[in-house]
Scaffold this motif. Structure first.
Motif, PDB file in Angstrom:
ATOM      1  N   ALA A   1       0.847  -1.192   0.000  1.00 38.14           N
ATOM      2  CA  ALA A   1       0.000   0.000   0.000  1.00 38.14           C
ATOM      3  C   ALA A   1       0.884   1.245   0.000  1.00 38.14           C
TER       4      ALA A   1
ATOM      5  N   GLU B   1      -2.460   5.453  -0.315  1.00 37.53           N
ATOM      6  CA  GLU B   1      -3.484   4.420  -0.279  1.00 37.53           C
ATOM      7  C   GLU B   1      -3.859   4.023   1.148  1.00 37.53           C
TER       8      GLU B   1
ATOM      9  N   TRP C   1      -6.650   1.298   2.095  1.00 44.09           N
ATOM     10  CA  TRP C   1      -6.322   0.124   2.892  1.00 44.09           C
ATOM     11  C   TRP C   1      -7.226   0.016   4.121  1.00 44.09           C
TER      12      TRP C   1
ATOM     13  N   ALA D   1      -1.560   1.979   8.876  1.00 47.01           N
ATOM     14  CA  ALA D   1      -0.885   1.646   7.623  1.00 47.01           C
ATOM     15  C   ALA D   1       0.451   2.357   7.470  1.00 47.01           C
TER      16      ALA D   1
ATOM     17  N   SER E   1       2.171  -2.485   4.880  1.00 47.29           N
ATOM     18  CA  SER E   1       0.784  -2.866   4.602  1.00 47.29           C
ATOM     19  C   SER E   1       0.628  -3.264   3.141  1.00 47.29           C
TER      20      SER E   1
ATOM     21  N   VAL F   1      -2.350  -4.443  -0.032  1.00 48.85           N
ATOM     22  CA  VAL F   1      -3.704  -4.526  -0.572  1.00 48.85           C
ATOM     23  C   VAL F   1      -3.730  -5.696  -1.548  1.00 48.85           C
TER      24      VAL F   1
ATOM     25  N   GLY G   1      -6.933  -6.723   2.725  1.00 49.37           N
ATOM     26  CA  GLY G   1      -5.746  -5.988   3.145  1.00 49.37           C
ATOM     27  C   GLY G   1      -5.216  -6.531   4.456  1.00 49.37           C
TER      28      GLY G   1
ATOM     29  N   SER H   1      -1.441  -6.087   7.330  1.00 52.28           N
ATOM     30  CA  SER H   1      -0.174  -5.424   7.601  1.00 52.28           C
ATOM     31  C   SER H   1       0.705  -6.313   8.463  1.00 52.28           C
TER      32      SER H   1
END
Length: 272
Positions: free
Chosen positions: A135, A139, A143, A169, A176, A178, A188, A190
């Motif tokens: 990400a 984004e 996310w 994120a 992270s 996506v 999504g 992380s």
């Protein structure tokens, strides 16, 4: 070996990841009161009113807990208008149990804590149609919206929660991803790194895309990334018996212990 030392390492890693998130919250809103403080062998975290990470981790893992210190931990939350919420590890010192009972804490959730060594991990290719990408900084809201809506079973998550989660994120030592299914954002997750532990967090798939291997793809991507960043241990938290637990077990994770979330609500104000 599953022992006190392993529990301390995992709980400390999660607490440090939470502290990094409070720093993001403080930078975004200097008047919001975000804070992270050491208490009773663990950490108390606050990142804004109603934040899902307002809780204490690792309480009692440093040894006996004194009543005075425990009261100071409670004040950390009560003075900020929040209930006192703690994730209690079974390796915590036994002195913690009567303190919780005396103050009327109630159990609200059970969590499986899973782990695996990263050494020896060999990633499989992702299923056809799935694309996993990091990400980008712009984004973060995309996310957080995907992850939050997945937790809300496809319903539109509250805007405030999406905004709060966007900070996760971009927190320090956090990466992270996506997942797009045939080009459409569908999931999504992380990985937060601390103390050599790669901690999986925010793993979520939109309901209509479940059963297509999206979380498994996120786990593979996270493990492959962690292996390049010096981490030697991976950990994750799931609900007992959930699909997430099964996905992590398929990726070689084992249950280390079951954690109990307890809560004490704000005391009622005194009558005038």
């Amino acid at each position: 070996m599953i022992d006190h030392a392993l529990a301390v390492r995992i709980e400390k890693a999660e607490a440090l990841a939470g502290r990094a998130f409070t720093e993001v919250a403080r930078a975004a809103d200097s008047e919001g009161g975000a804070a992270a403080e050491p208490h009773c062998g663990g950490w108390a975290l606050y990142s804004g009113a109603g934040s899902p990470v307002n809780q204490a981790l690792g309480v009692g893992l440093g040894g006996p807990v004194e009543a005075v210190a425990f009261e100071a931990l409670e004040r950390f939350f009560f003075e900020r208008g929040e209930p006192a919420i703690y994730e209690i590890c079974p390796f915590s010192d036994p002195s913690l149990l009567p303190l919780l009972a005396e103050r009327g804490y109630r159990m609200t959730e059970l969590t499986q804590v899973l782990f695996r060594p990263i050494e020896g991990f060999v990633p499989d290719p992702h299923p056809a149609g799935l694309e996993v990408s990091r990400a980008a900084s712009d984004e973060a809201l995309l996310w957080s919206r995907i992850v939050a809506n997945g937790f809300f079973e496809g319903e539109e998550a509250p805007a405030d929660l999406v905004r709060i989660m966007a900070g996760m994120a971009v927190a320090e030592s956090t990466s992270s991803w996506v997942v797009r299914c045939n080009g459409i954002p569908a999931g999504g997750g992380s990985v937060q790194q601390a103390e050599g532990v790669a901690l999986f967090a925010g793993q979520s798939t939109l309901p209509k895309y479940r059963g297509r291997g999206i979380q498994s793809a996120l786990i593979r991507e996270g493990l492959a990334y962690a292996a390049t960043c010096g981490a030697d241990l991976a950990a994750a938290m799931t609900l007992p018996g959930s699909g997430s637990q099964r996905n992590f077990e398929r990726a070689g994770f084992l249950v280390a212990y079951t954690r109990v979330k307890v809560q004490r609500d704000l005391p009622a104000p005194l009558a005038p």
